[in-house]
Design an enzyme around this catalytic site. Structure first.
Site, mmCIF file in Angstrom:
data_model
loop_
_atom_site.group_PDB
_atom_site.id
_atom_site.type_symbol
_atom_site.label_atom_id
_atom_site.label_comp_id
_atom_site.label_asym_id
_atom_site.label_seq_id
_atom_site.Cartn_x
_atom_site.Cartn_y
_atom_site.Cartn_z
ATOM 1 N N GLU A 1 2.312 2.052 -11.969
ATOM 2 C CA GLU A 1 1.565 3.301 -12.180
ATOM 3 C C GLU A 1 1.260 3.623 -13.641
ATOM 4 O O GLU A 1 1.443 4.760 -14.081
ATOM 5 C CB GLU A 1 2.331 4.468 -11.530
ATOM 6 C CG GLU A 1 2.610 4.236 -10.052
ATOM 7 C CD GLU A 1 3.434 5.357 -9.407
ATOM 8 O OE1 GLU A 1 3.941 6.219 -10.128
ATOM 9 O OE2 GLU A 1 3.563 5.342 -8.182
ATOM 10 N N GLU B 1 3.382 -0.462 -0.428
ATOM 11 C CA GLU B 1 4.165 0.739 -0.084
ATOM 12 C C GLU B 1 3.506 1.553 1.013
ATOM 13 O O GLU B 1 3.526 2.784 0.989
ATOM 14 C CB GLU B 1 4.349 1.629 -1.324
ATOM 15 C CG GLU B 1 4.901 0.895 -2.529
ATOM 16 C CD GLU B 1 5.233 1.805 -3.713
ATOM 17 O OE1 GLU B 1 5.211 3.035 -3.566
ATOM 18 O OE2 GLU B 1 5.519 1.260 -4.800
HETATM 19 C C1 XIL Z 1 9.994 6.907 -4.221
HETATM 20 C C2 XIL Z 1 11.182 6.779 -3.295
HETATM 21 O O1 XIL Z 1 10.734 6.481 -2.008
HETATM 22 C C3 XIL Z 1 11.980 8.055 -3.285
HETATM 23 O O2 XIL Z 1 13.172 7.899 -2.538
HETATM 24 C C4 XIL Z 1 12.321 8.476 -4.716
HETATM 25 O O3 XIL Z 1 12.952 9.726 -4.700
HETATM 26 C C5 XIL Z 1 11.074 8.537 -5.576
HETATM 27 O O4 XIL Z 1 10.394 7.297 -5.506
HETATM 28 N N1 XIL Z 1 5.535 5.021 -5.766
HETATM 29 C C6 XIL Z 1 6.503 4.089 -6.039
HETATM 30 C C7 XIL Z 1 7.845 4.227 -5.437
HETATM 31 O O5 XIL Z 1 6.226 3.108 -6.735
HETATM 32 O O6 XIL Z 1 8.854 3.755 -6.274
HETATM 33 C C8 XIL Z 1 8.135 5.643 -5.027
HETATM 34 O O7 XIL Z 1 9.360 5.649 -4.320
HETATM 35 C C9 XIL Z 1 7.005 6.200 -4.202
HETATM 36 C C10 XIL Z 1 5.726 6.218 -4.994
#
Ligand code: XIL
Length: 363
Positions: free
Chosen positions: A170, A277
């Site tokens: 990101e 994701e």
């Molecule tokens: C999220 C997790 O799912 C949560 O448990 C944590 O509190 C915050 O991060 N983008 C990403 C992930 O790259 O690492 C994130 O994961 C969700 C958004």
């Protein structure tokens, strides 16, 4: 004498009673232990393997430790895992001179024992940073050294064990600009290429990815990501792929043809794509829950369909797999059911459409 007899009788009775209980227990256990999946079974994992694609899920360490059903479904249905949180900077590097690999090692050991690939997530991000890092004013040289050591320590620790690393997560901001993070502000924009080069040195066999959200289809963000990775390739930076996070909702599903075009232009750069994701929120849609789950299934179906058709799309990973453990309600402040198994591990319509896409891919 009578007393002895009575005791013996009682003993006898209670023994056969315990034997009965034991028998009952064993029977229930046998019935409730799910059959271990066999190579020919219709599971996502088996079908994905036939299609030469990895199918994965983000893994919550708590669920993995505490819930046998979670482990069972995970190993039956998936052949790739991403640690959801435990490889992030804060948990794995809690103090300047201390790393904690305990939880991450557990996931790696579990994955290896079950022949699953691992996506390492993530080396450089602006979130999940420890206070020791964010609450000190570092010079450029100091922060370079901190990041270099972090990457070398973590990537070397898992050298040979991680299929792909999300090296940078990101980082792309608006058009032609990087997000203003501690890394960008203190080191400068070249932190990106430094990170990729160090990761490559530490594990030359790991695929190195840039991972982001909101750049799945076509638009300003995906154009910016495209320009960003193209520029890295022109500088000979070792980057092998782009992760499309795919956090979506039934209200704003990406257009399949746009995602296909985007994946195609990344292919022309020689890059792989992983869907990294995926989850699909339903709380903001219309219709009954049943209707919304059907719409959700369609989004999953479309995205896996696009990925399967693209030769460079090699992994399809969802952010969790059961609605019992999902980050979405905490993130959006609303209950939601964004994944492919329900809270009791029953397959949802989305699961069935994924099975269907994988089964009919060659037709
Ligand atoms: C999220 C997790 O799912 C949560 O448990 C944590 O509190 C915050 O991060 N983008 C990403 C992930 O790259 O690492 C994130 O994961 C969700 C958004």
């Amino acid at each position: 004498m009578l007393e002895r007899q009575m005791i013996l009788k009682w003993l006898n009775k209670s023994l056969s009673f315990s034997a009965l209980i034991l028998l009952g227990l064993t029977a229930t256990l046998l019935i409730s232990i799910p059959a271990i999946s066999q190579p020919g079974d219709t599971t996502l994992r088996n079908l994905a393997q036939e299609q030469n694609i990895y199918i994965g899920a983000a893994v919550s360490i708590k669920a993995l430790r505490n819930d046998p059903n979670y482990r069972e479904v995970l190993t039956r249905e998936f052949n790739m895992v991403t640690p959801e949180n435990v490889m992030k900077f804060k948990p794995i590097h809690p103090e300047r001179d201390r790393y904690d690999f305990t939880a991450a090692n557990e996931i790696v050991t579990f994955a290896k024992a079950n022949q699953m690939q691992i996506r390492g997530h993530t080396l450089v991000w602006h979130r999940s940073l420890p206070d020791w890092l964010t609450e000190t004013e570092w010079t450029r040289e100091e922060l370079i050294e901190i990041l270099r050591r972090h990457i070398f320590t973590v990537v070397s620790h898992y050298r040979g064990e991680i299929y792909a690393w999300d090296v940078i997560n990101e980082a792309v901001g608006g058009k032609d600009s990087l997000r203003k993070t501690i890394w960008q502000q203190v080191i400068g924009s070249d932190y990106v290429e430094l990170a990729f080069r160090w990761a490559h040195e530490a594990d030359p066999n790991a695929l190195l990815f840039y991972n982001d959200y909101g750049g799945e289809g076509l638009g300003e963000k995906s154009d910016a990501i495209y320009a960003f990775v193209k520029d890295l390739l022109e500088k000979d930076v070792p980057i092998h792929g782009v992760g499309l996070q795919m956090h979506k909702s039934i209200k704003n599903p990406p257009k399949p043809e746009d995602v296909a075009t985007n994946i195609k232009r990344l292919e022309e750069l020689g890059l792989e794509v992983h869907i990294t994701e995926m989850d699909v929120q339903i709380h903001n849609g219309t219709g009954t829950e049943e209707d919304r789950l059907v719409k959700q299934a369609k989004v999953y179906q479309d995205m896996l369909g696009v990925c399967l058709k693209a030769p460079n799309c090699t992994a399809f990973v969802t952010w969790g797999f059961t609605d019992k453990f999902t980050w979405i309600p905490g993130f959006v402040g609303q209950p939601d059911l964004p994944l492919i198994f329900d809270k009791s591990y029953r397959p949802k319509p989305a699961y069935h459409t994924l099975i269907e896409v994988l089964s009919t891919a060659n037709n």
